[in-house]
Design a protein around this motif. Sequence first.
Motif, PDB file in Angstrom:
ATOM      1  N   GLY A   5       0.843  -1.119  -0.027  1.00 62.28           N
ATOM      2  CA  GLY A   5       0.051  -0.059   0.303  1.00 62.28           C
ATOM      3  C   GLY A   5       0.988   1.243  -0.058  1.00 62.28           C
ATOM      4  N   ASP A   6       2.066   1.282   0.769  1.00 59.41           N
ATOM      5  CA  ASP A   6       2.978   2.539   0.814  1.00 59.41           C
ATOM      6  C   ASP A   6       3.542   2.738  -0.424  1.00 59.41           C
ATOM      7  OD1 ASP A   6       3.586   1.924   4.332  1.00 59.41           O
ATOM      8  OD2 ASP A   6       1.924   2.956   3.286  1.00 59.41           O
ATOM      9  N   ALA A   7       3.527   1.697  -1.476  1.00 51.41           N
ATOM     10  CA  ALA A   7       4.274   1.890  -2.608  1.00 51.41           C
ATOM     11  C   ALA A   7       3.381   2.257  -3.797  1.00 51.41           C
ATOM     12  CB  ALA A   7       4.854   0.398  -3.282  1.00 51.41           C
ATOM     13  N   ALA A   8       2.310   2.755  -3.464  1.00 48.41           N
ATOM     14  CA  ALA A   8       1.069   3.249  -4.309  1.00 48.41           C
ATOM     15  C   ALA A   8       1.811   4.487  -5.154  1.00 48.41           C
ATOM     16  CB  ALA A   8      -0.107   3.796  -3.509  1.00 48.41           C
ATOM     17  N   GLY A   9       1.776   4.447  -6.660  1.00 44.86           N
ATOM     18  CA  GLY A   9       2.363   5.647  -7.195  1.00 44.86           C
ATOM     19  C   GLY A   9       3.769   5.202  -7.505  1.00 44.86           C
ATOM     20  N   ASP A  10       4.127   4.337  -7.151  1.00 38.76           N
ATOM     21  CA  ASP A  10       5.982   4.080  -7.251  1.00 38.76           C
ATOM     22  C   ASP A  10       5.955   2.514  -7.541  1.00 38.76           C
ATOM     23  OD1 ASP A  10       8.447   3.978  -7.432  1.00 38.76           O
ATOM     24  OD2 ASP A  10       8.793   5.089  -5.393  1.00 38.76           O
ATOM     25  N   GLU A  11       5.698   2.104  -8.781  1.00 41.30           N
ATOM     26  CA  GLU A  11       5.874   0.875  -9.076  1.00 41.30           C
ATOM     27  C   GLU A  11       7.599   0.424  -9.002  1.00 41.30           C
ATOM     28  OE1 GLU A  11       3.417  -1.852 -10.562  1.00 41.30           O
ATOM     29  OE2 GLU A  11       2.907  -0.514  -8.884  1.00 41.30           O
ATOM     30  N   SER A  12       8.481   1.340  -9.056  1.00 43.52           N
ATOM     31  CA  SER A  12       9.865   1.134  -8.938  1.00 43.52           C
ATOM     32  C   SER A  12      10.095   0.387  -7.499  1.00 43.52           C
ATOM     33  CB  SER A  12      10.677   2.098  -9.159  1.00 43.52           C
ATOM     34  OG  SER A  12      10.526   2.977  -8.213  1.00 43.52           O
ATOM     35  N   LYS A  13       9.304   0.845  -6.388  1.00 42.18           N
ATOM     36  CA  LYS A  13       9.389   0.433  -5.360  1.00 42.18           C
ATOM     37  C   LYS A  13       8.953  -1.193  -5.137  1.00 42.18           C
ATOM     38  CE  LYS A  13       8.740   3.558  -1.803  1.00 42.18           C
ATOM     39  NZ  LYS A  13       8.285   4.444  -0.817  1.00 42.18           N
ATOM     40  N   LEU A  14       7.793  -1.372  -5.697  1.00 44.68           N
ATOM     41  CA  LEU A  14       7.089  -2.485  -5.794  1.00 44.68           C
ATOM     42  C   LEU A  14       8.299  -3.506  -6.445  1.00 44.68           C
ATOM     43  CD1 LEU A  14       5.095  -4.620  -5.367  1.00 44.68           C
ATOM     44  CD2 LEU A  14       3.865  -3.829  -7.574  1.00 44.68           C
ATOM     45  N   PHE A  15       8.767  -3.205  -7.398  1.00 46.05           N
ATOM     46  CA  PHE A  15       9.872  -3.712  -8.406  1.00 46.05           C
ATOM     47  C   PHE A  15      11.146  -4.131  -7.221  1.00 46.05           C
ATOM     48  CE2 PHE A  15      13.475  -3.737 -11.773  1.00 46.05           C
ATOM     49  CZ  PHE A  15      13.444  -5.113 -11.563  1.00 46.05           C
ATOM     50  N   LYS A  16      11.328  -3.098  -6.499  1.00 45.84           N
ATOM     51  CA  LYS A  16      12.489  -3.246  -5.508  1.00 45.84           C
ATOM     52  C   LYS A  16      12.149  -4.452  -4.475  1.00 45.84           C
ATOM     53  CE  LYS A  16      15.514  -1.068  -2.000  1.00 45.84           C
ATOM     54  NZ  LYS A  16      15.798   0.232  -1.393  1.00 45.84           N
ATOM     55  N   TYR A  17      10.751  -4.347  -3.682  1.00 45.12           N
ATOM     56  CA  TYR A  17      10.332  -5.395  -2.869  1.00 45.12           C
ATOM     57  C   TYR A  17      10.322  -6.783  -3.338  1.00 45.12           C
ATOM     58  CZ  TYR A  17       8.377  -1.588   0.077  1.00 45.12           C
ATOM     59  OH  TYR A  17       8.162  -0.573   0.950  1.00 45.12           O
ATOM     60  N   VAL A  18       9.917  -6.984  -4.705  1.00 45.46           N
ATOM     61  CA  VAL A  18       9.870  -8.166  -5.123  1.00 45.46           C
ATOM     62  C   VAL A  18      11.154  -8.688  -5.421  1.00 45.46           C
ATOM     63  CG1 VAL A  18       9.021  -9.408  -7.182  1.00 45.46           C
ATOM     64  CG2 VAL A  18       7.647  -7.640  -6.477  1.00 45.46           C
ATOM     65  N   PRO A  35      10.102  -1.750 -14.634  1.00 41.73           N
ATOM     66  CA  PRO A  35      10.301  -2.289 -16.253  1.00 41.73           C
ATOM     67  C   PRO A  35       9.072  -2.883 -16.775  1.00 41.73           C
ATOM     68  CG  PRO A  35      11.034  -3.981 -14.419  1.00 41.73           C
ATOM     69  CD  PRO A  35      10.650  -2.762 -13.648  1.00 41.73           C
ATOM     70  N   GLY A  36       9.095  -2.739 -18.283  1.00 37.63           N
ATOM     71  CA  GLY A  36       7.839  -3.265 -18.959  1.00 37.63           C
ATOM     72  C   GLY A  36       8.232  -4.300 -19.664  1.00 37.63           C
ATOM     73  N   GLY A  37       7.237  -4.778 -20.718  1.00 38.65           N
ATOM     74  CA  GLY A  37       7.478  -5.762 -21.820  1.00 38.65           C
ATOM     75  C   GLY A  37       8.750  -5.726 -22.544  1.00 38.65           C
ATOM     76  N   GLY A  38       9.194  -4.441 -22.877  1.00 39.18           N
ATOM     77  CA  GLY A  38      10.176  -4.256 -23.760  1.00 39.18           C
ATOM     78  C   GLY A  38      11.529  -4.549 -22.925  1.00 39.18           C
ATOM     79  N   THR A  39      11.516  -4.383 -21.637  1.00 42.43           N
ATOM     80  CA  THR A  39      12.778  -5.071 -20.678  1.00 42.43           C
ATOM     81  C   THR A  39      12.795  -6.428 -20.889  1.00 42.43           C
ATOM     82  OG1 THR A  39      12.346  -3.068 -19.496  1.00 42.43           O
ATOM     83  CG2 THR A  39      13.864  -4.676 -18.601  1.00 42.43           C
ATOM     84  N   ASN A  93      16.621 -11.503 -15.869  1.00 37.44           N
ATOM     85  CA  ASN A  93      15.385 -11.806 -16.623  1.00 37.44           C
ATOM     86  C   ASN A  93      14.356 -12.399 -15.667  1.00 37.44           C
ATOM     87  OD1 ASN A  93      15.346 -12.432 -19.703  1.00 37.44           O
ATOM     88  ND2 ASN A  93      17.542 -12.441 -19.012  1.00 37.44           N
ATOM     89  N   SER A  94      14.886 -13.134 -14.621  1.00 35.12           N
ATOM     90  CA  SER A  94      13.785 -13.920 -13.722  1.00 35.12           C
ATOM     91  C   SER A  94      13.347 -12.689 -12.725  1.00 35.12           C
ATOM     92  CB  SER A  94      14.504 -14.742 -12.799  1.00 35.12           C
ATOM     93  OG  SER A  94      13.563 -15.360 -11.914  1.00 35.12           O
ATOM     94  N   ALA A  95      14.164 -11.594 -12.433  1.00 37.61           N
ATOM     95  CA  ALA A  95      13.380 -10.614 -11.387  1.00 37.61           C
ATOM     96  C   ALA A  95      12.545  -9.570 -12.157  1.00 37.61           C
ATOM     97  CB  ALA A  95      14.926  -9.581 -11.060  1.00 37.61           C
ATOM     98  N   VAL A  96      12.949  -9.538 -13.561  1.00 39.03           N
ATOM     99  CA  VAL A  96      11.762  -8.593 -14.294  1.00 39.03           C
ATOM    100  C   VAL A  96      10.424  -9.433 -14.364  1.00 39.03           C
ATOM    101  CG1 VAL A  96      11.540  -7.877 -16.632  1.00 39.03           C
ATOM    102  CG2 VAL A  96      13.463  -7.383 -15.602  1.00 39.03           C
ATOM    103  N   HIS A  97      10.550 -10.546 -14.652  1.00 39.82           N
ATOM    104  CA  HIS A  97       9.264 -11.571 -14.673  1.00 39.82           C
ATOM    105  C   HIS A  97       8.753 -11.628 -13.307  1.00 39.82           C
ATOM    106  CE1 HIS A  97      10.122 -14.398 -18.451  1.00 39.82           C
ATOM    107  NE2 HIS A  97      10.276 -12.972 -18.753  1.00 39.82           N
ATOM    108  N   ALA A 157       3.964  -2.813 -21.949  1.00 37.31           N
ATOM    109  CA  ALA A 157       4.295  -1.938 -20.916  1.00 37.31           C
ATOM    110  C   ALA A 157       3.517  -1.774 -19.571  1.00 37.31           C
ATOM    111  CB  ALA A 157       4.712  -0.214 -21.464  1.00 37.31           C
ATOM    112  N   VAL A 158       4.059  -1.372 -18.588  1.00 37.28           N
ATOM    113  CA  VAL A 158       3.409  -1.165 -17.242  1.00 37.28           C
ATOM    114  C   VAL A 158       2.900   0.405 -17.203  1.00 37.28           C
ATOM    115  CG1 VAL A 158       2.902  -1.649 -15.176  1.00 37.28           C
ATOM    116  CG2 VAL A 158       4.207  -3.250 -16.462  1.00 37.28           C
TER     117      VAL A 158
END
Length: 439
Positions: free
Chosen positions: A127-140, A280-284, A355-359, A426-427
């Motif tokens: 919830g605290d990552a709302a508006g910042d998908e790069s933060k969600l990427f980091k968490y994952v 990152p999106g599909g292009g990545t 590759n795996s992290a992007v997926h 893309a996302v």
Amino acid sequence: MNASMRNYLTVTGGYWAFTITDGAIRMLVVLYFHQLGYSPFEVAMLFLFYEVFGIVTNLVGGWLGARIGLNLTMHIGMALQVVALLMLTVPDPWLSVAYVMAAQALSGIAKDLNKMSAKATVKTLAGDAAGDESKLFKYVAVLTGSKNALKGAGFFVGAALLQGIGFRGALLVLAGVLFVVLVVTALLLPSGVGKLAGKARFTQVFSNTPAVNWLSAARFFLFGARDVWFVVALPVFLYEVLGWSFTQVGGFLAFWIIGYGLVQASAPGLLRRGRHGAGPGGGTARVWALVLALIPVGIALGMTHGPAITPVLATWLADLTGADMDWLAAVSAAQVQGTVLIAGLVLFGIVFAINSAVHSYLILAYSDFRKVSMNVGFYYMANAGGRLTGTVLSGLVYQNQGLTGCLWWSAGLVLAAFVFSIRLPAVPVAAAREGVAHV
């Protein structure tokens, strides 16, 4: 510390503890049953149901998580792992192939329930990552990368416990520690995480989101490309052709997995995708799939032609520099192949981890918040199917075409992953915000 971060750390800590036991039990089973006189084929068969039931678990687990909550499915996974560990503490006469396969099947169910639950929970707790998908990427990335690093560490834990307190003592220690973790996380986590307000229908596990389906297909081929040469062909080649000891083979593979996990956890920084909250999106995914496909091709060519090129290279360097290059000309074909293989394996691990992290990020970014557990379950079903396919092909192709044949198959499977990635979108940041803002 806010509640979302505290819950994220609790989930991550529980996932770490489970992952160490997962790596340890694999090493314990391989080493102990080798000591009991099991053939390599019999030892490999012990893990067959571990992979097969992973496919079923991921398909059913997402639906189950949507009905009863992700925290509960995670704890069911931990409990099943405790039971699987205790099942192996029986006397040696009871440890038939069928019995151990059953215990490993239970461990496979436990592992995929836990993995699906932990990764889907990240989306629901972001919830605290709302508006910042790069933060969600980091968490994952941190959750996934640390898992792989700790699985490698689990190999060492299993071997050390086996050496220090024996097979059954090691199992009892692992079961006891995991049970304590189960109790602690059950007390700390809120109930009903990821549970749908209405009853989830089983047919909903099959995603109707095109991006999720394309990504799942790409994931199938990506992990098939790794395991087609990593699971059977690589350790056998290191042992039989390069003459490594069992300890050297196991230690090297453990370090490779740890390094792979560290790179995966560092993927957000490596990709530098943090501007304006974008992940990152599909292009990545497409770019890194193409980069990955080149590596097994390079390794295969280097192993095939390297031994013949080395003496020519030695002569050329001697003429160019006037230095004595007899040492280079005297390098054996096996040494050349080993050098090419190890260097290539390091590169493969780095690029595969990205590759795996992007997926792993994209499956959460593409998932509707209300169906995240089922989408993640469907996605990891494809992941498990790729691992199973790669494992079977690894033994079959190595037996008929050798390690270079496995490498060419790996390149082909990566290219298949690229083809299925062509349709990945893309996302959009706005859409991503909307999905997370419902938390």
